[in-house]
Design a protein around this motif. Sequence first.
Motif: not given
Length: 285
Positions: A183, A185-186, A189
């Motif tokens: 989560s 990393s998302s 990004d």
Amino acid sequence: MVFEKVLVPLKLNESPKRISALATAVAGFGARSVVLLHVAGTESATEDRRGSDILEQRRELFSEAGLRVEQRTVWYADSQVVTRVARELGADCIAVSWKPKNWIQRSFSGSLIMDTIRTTDVPVFVHKQALLQSWSDPKGPILYATAFDATDRFALPLLNRSDFGPGHVIILHSDERAPDPVSESSRNDLAEGTLGRLAARCLNRNVTTMSLTGTPHHVIPRQARVAGARMVVIGKSGTVQSGPRTIGRTAEAVLHARGVSVFVLPADAPVLHAGERWNPEESSS
């Protein structure tokens, strides 16, 4: 110019040094005229016959900064007196000199400045003197703290304008860490992609983007000092159509942070295009 007419409320107990610095700062973001508003009847405001002489001295300080100056006096009736005068005059912006208070003073005394920021539908520039000279460079960057909300629609065209003042722009987004690595990393990004799209809308500026982990009301003041920002631009909570408006936890924390000036934008500000001025009527339409 974006801000043709700036309203400057005064109690007349402000030091000449603070007012001179405010006048220089107001001239620096493209304003051309100011209305000095003596708010009589507030706590520790100057009410005696010296008041007119002090107001004239303050007028001279703004004139020396290259600004056209008008002046008015109103009696303090309630916490929205400055907001009403700003609407009556069609002011594009309100500018104030901030004198910090400790938490006890904030708990037991009201603040005309905070009441004005809560209730007005025009931008408010809050000028603060840096505690350390190295904290605030007159030619330093403008830090825009984005929450990826509707404020971006007004802030980015504003920041892109050369008449808003010199300096490159830092677009900063901060948020708390997600509960798990996937989560997080998302989330990161998504933040980086959104920051890149916002930066692309500032073609006239050198733009740096930053995505930091942490609570915004801690991250933003700290990063402003690290970057030597001359000003933080931030949105507030609440809309003209809603009930009692609030500043928002993050904006209030940034306002109370020492040493960094703040430009507070209404939550429902209109979009400005090249050649347009701020029109407070648009935010209530």
